[in-house]
Design a protein around this motif. Structure first.
Motif, PDB file in Angstrom:
ATOM      1  N   LYS A 212      12.276  31.669  61.612  1.00  0.00           N
ATOM      2  CA  LYS A 212      12.451  32.189  60.918  1.00  0.00           C
ATOM      3  C   LYS A 212      11.014  32.546  59.408  1.00  0.00           C
ATOM      4  O   LYS A 212       9.765  33.272  59.352  1.00  0.00           O
ATOM      5  N   ALA A 213      10.948  30.897  59.761  1.00  0.00           N
ATOM      6  CA  ALA A 213       9.705  30.331  58.557  1.00  0.00           C
ATOM      7  C   ALA A 213       8.252  30.525  59.013  1.00  0.00           C
ATOM      8  O   ALA A 213       7.657  31.165  58.475  1.00  0.00           O
ATOM      9  N   LYS A 214       8.287  30.600  60.289  1.00  0.00           N
ATOM     10  CA  LYS A 214       6.592  30.543  60.695  1.00  0.00           C
ATOM     11  C   LYS A 214       6.599  32.085  61.201  1.00  0.00           C
ATOM     12  O   LYS A 214       5.814  32.087  60.725  1.00  0.00           O
ATOM     13  N   GLU A 215       7.367  33.156  61.726  1.00  0.00           N
ATOM     14  CA  GLU A 215       7.275  33.842  61.195  1.00  0.00           C
ATOM     15  C   GLU A 215       6.924  34.997  59.313  1.00  0.00           C
ATOM     16  O   GLU A 215       6.065  35.774  60.151  1.00  0.00           O
ATOM     17  N   ILE A 216       6.712  34.724  58.869  1.00  0.00           N
ATOM     18  CA  ILE A 216       7.019  34.478  57.137  1.00  0.00           C
ATOM     19  C   ILE A 216       5.433  34.177  56.935  1.00  0.00           C
ATOM     20  O   ILE A 216       4.954  35.025  57.063  1.00  0.00           O
ATOM     21  N   VAL A 217       5.474  32.964  57.098  1.00  0.00           N
ATOM     22  CA  VAL A 217       3.920  32.707  57.464  1.00  0.00           C
ATOM     23  C   VAL A 217       3.141  33.097  58.387  1.00  0.00           C
ATOM     24  O   VAL A 217       1.432  34.164  57.956  1.00  0.00           O
ATOM     25  N   ILE A 218       3.446  33.486  59.787  1.00  0.00           N
ATOM     26  CA  ILE A 218       1.792  34.459  60.191  1.00  0.00           C
ATOM     27  C   ILE A 218       1.879  35.889  59.659  1.00  0.00           C
ATOM     28  O   ILE A 218       1.193  36.238  59.525  1.00  0.00           O
ATOM     29  N   SER A 219       2.957  36.526  59.507  1.00  0.00           N
ATOM     30  CA  SER A 219       2.868  38.120  58.757  1.00  0.00           C
ATOM     31  C   SER A 219       2.851  37.930  57.442  1.00  0.00           C
ATOM     32  O   SER A 219       1.603  39.016  57.546  1.00  0.00           O
ATOM     33  N   ASN A 220       2.305  37.017  56.598  1.00  0.00           N
ATOM     34  CA  ASN A 220       1.720  37.273  55.239  1.00  0.00           C
ATOM     35  C   ASN A 220       0.697  36.450  55.511  1.00  0.00           C
ATOM     36  O   ASN A 220       0.499  35.594  54.544  1.00  0.00           O
ATOM     37  N   MET A 221      -0.306  36.002  56.644  1.00  0.00           N
ATOM     38  CA  MET A 221      -1.120  34.603  56.060  1.00  0.00           C
ATOM     39  C   MET A 221      -1.927  34.689  55.182  1.00  0.00           C
ATOM     40  O   MET A 221      -2.833  33.871  55.201  1.00  0.00           O
ATOM     41  N   ALA A 222      -2.893  36.067  55.088  1.00  0.00           N
ATOM     42  CA  ALA A 222      -3.847  36.987  54.309  1.00  0.00           C
ATOM     43  C   ALA A 222      -2.863  35.598  52.825  1.00  0.00           C
ATOM     44  O   ALA A 222      -3.920  35.037  51.873  1.00  0.00           O
ATOM     45  N   GLU A 223      -2.314  36.120  52.702  1.00  0.00           N
ATOM     46  CA  GLU A 223      -1.100  35.425  51.398  1.00  0.00           C
ATOM     47  C   GLU A 223      -0.615  34.837  51.758  1.00  0.00           C
ATOM     48  O   GLU A 223       1.043  35.008  50.989  1.00  0.00           O
ATOM     49  N   PRO A 224       0.103  33.423  52.368  1.00  0.00           N
ATOM     50  CA  PRO A 224       1.450  32.931  52.671  1.00  0.00           C
ATOM     51  C   PRO A 224       1.704  32.213  51.364  1.00  0.00           C
ATOM     52  O   PRO A 224       1.663  32.197  50.565  1.00  0.00           O
ATOM     53  N   PRO A 225       2.707  32.264  51.454  1.00  0.00           N
ATOM     54  CA  PRO A 225       4.241  31.905  50.177  1.00  0.00           C
ATOM     55  C   PRO A 225       4.341  30.722  50.521  1.00  0.00           C
ATOM     56  O   PRO A 225       3.717  29.962  50.703  1.00  0.00           O
ATOM     57  N   GLY A 226       4.707  29.906  48.827  1.00  0.00           N
ATOM     58  CA  GLY A 226       4.121  28.843  48.772  1.00  0.00           C
ATOM     59  C   GLY A 226       5.411  27.920  49.561  1.00  0.00           C
ATOM     60  O   GLY A 226       6.232  28.570  49.832  1.00  0.00           O
ATOM     61  N   LEU A 227       5.797  26.591  49.765  1.00  0.00           N
ATOM     62  CA  LEU A 227       6.902  26.199  50.154  1.00  0.00           C
ATOM     63  C   LEU A 227       7.870  26.318  49.774  1.00  0.00           C
ATOM     64  O   LEU A 227       9.093  26.452  50.290  1.00  0.00           O
ATOM     65  N   GLN A 228       7.705  26.474  48.380  1.00  0.00           N
ATOM     66  CA  GLN A 228       9.942  26.611  47.695  1.00  0.00           C
ATOM     67  C   GLN A 228       9.964  27.877  48.217  1.00  0.00           C
ATOM     68  O   GLN A 228      11.266  28.191  48.371  1.00  0.00           O
ATOM     69  N   GLU A 229       9.310  28.483  48.132  1.00  0.00           N
ATOM     70  CA  GLU A 229       9.867  30.133  48.192  1.00  0.00           C
ATOM     71  C   GLU A 229       9.956  30.213  49.770  1.00  0.00           C
ATOM     72  O   GLU A 229      10.944  31.334  49.227  1.00  0.00           O
ATOM     73  N   LEU A 230       8.883  29.519  49.991  1.00  0.00           N
ATOM     74  CA  LEU A 230       9.445  30.194  52.183  1.00  0.00           C
ATOM     75  C   LEU A 230      10.744  29.404  52.434  1.00  0.00           C
ATOM     76  O   LEU A 230      11.354  30.207  52.846  1.00  0.00           O
TER      77      LEU A 230
END
Length: 288
Positions: A188-206
């Motif tokens: 799920k973390a991988k899917e989140i960063v891909i779907s928000n690749m233009a503005e990815p969340p910080g690591l703690q937020e993720l």
């Protein structure tokens, strides 16, 4: 986009990677000699295996594996790979396989004396430890000169895990991935960063979003995907931008903006770091 890569690990031991990132079904055909055992692993999406001129089909689902063996007839590969699907297949001769597992043959149903001359089709779940190895086969950053050696090791590791039906063999040395739940959270973390690749969340937020602590996120992500979260995302973004350029529908500035680079010079520098050439030179070379 659909791609297929076939790696000959040894004589009678072949590994094939299928990656269909397009929106269409991709079909693939390949002859397979009689006496070869087929292992197919559905890492993402689904695929279908067609037999007897389309009269019979087997579906390979996500996070499932198929073992196909028929000593009486050839089973050529006729696959339909669904959109957004990744599959890894291993073809190995029964002779080589017996050499690997001769002492443990009684633990492998289709190798028993009564089944030796019978066909065997079986579906199994992909365990978390197998999922790690399969993902590593898709996400690696290695010198091409050692790629074959890397795949050889992963191929043997995958087969050993396939036939290990005890408790998770990685539980002791890998406390971060002892259950399916953690693997799903990392996916799920991988899917989140891909779907928000233009503005990815910080690591703690993720980490908070997927319900893992920061240490488990960082260590687990690297173990499954072979890179840090942002290292993985960088490679993904560059490949995505390259496909945008290939499509002919985006210029250099537009491709950069699409993946989160507001400044063209930053995108050009990143592209050159990944591919050793600028986006403009890349397009010129393609058009020659």
């Amino acid at each position: 986009m659909g791609s297929m890569e076939e790696i000959k690990i040894e004589e009678d031991f072949i590994l094939i990677r299928f990656q269909n990132d397009s929106e269409e079904v991709v079909r693939f055909e390949r002859p397979v000699s009689m006496g070869l055992i087929q292992f197919h692993f559905g890492l993402k999406g689904s695929a279908k295996f067609i037999f007897n001129q389309g009269n019979y089909a087997l579906e390979l689902k996500e996070e499932k594996s198929l073992l196909l063996y028929n000593p009486q007839k050839e089973l050529p590969l006729q696959m339909e790979i669904a959109p957004k699907s990744w599959v890894i297949s291993v073809l190995v001769s029964i002779k080589k396989f017996h050499g690997l597992f001769s002492e443990q043959a009684e633990h492998i149903p289709f190798l028993s004396d009564q089944n030796r001359d019978k066909k065997y089709y079986g579906e199994e779940n992909i365990s978390p430890s197998m999922a790690i190895v399969l993902n590593q086969m898709f996400h690696y950053s290695l010198n091409p000169s050692i790629k074959n050696m890397y795949y050889k090791g992963k191929g043997y590791e995958l087969l050993s895990l396939f036939f290990n039906r005890n408790e998770d063999p990685n539980a002791e040395q890998c406390p971060f991935l002892i259950d399916e739940e953690n693997v799903l959270k990392l996916k799920k973390a991988k899917e989140i960063v891909i779907s928000n690749m233009a503005e990815p969340p910080g690591l703690q937020e993720l980490a908070d979003q997927v319900g893992l602590n920061l240490k488990k996120l960082k260590m687990g992500f690297k173990q499954i995907y072979g890179d840090t979260v942002y290292g993985f995302l960088f490679d993904y973004k560059m490949e995505y931008a390259r496909r945008l350029l290939d499509s002919g529908s985006y210029n250099v500035n537009e491709a950069g903006l699409k993946i989160g680079y507001s400044t063209a010079s930053h995108f050009i520098a990143a592209f050159k770091k990944k591919y050793g050439t600028t986006p403009k030179k890349y397009l010129l070379e393609k058009s020659l």
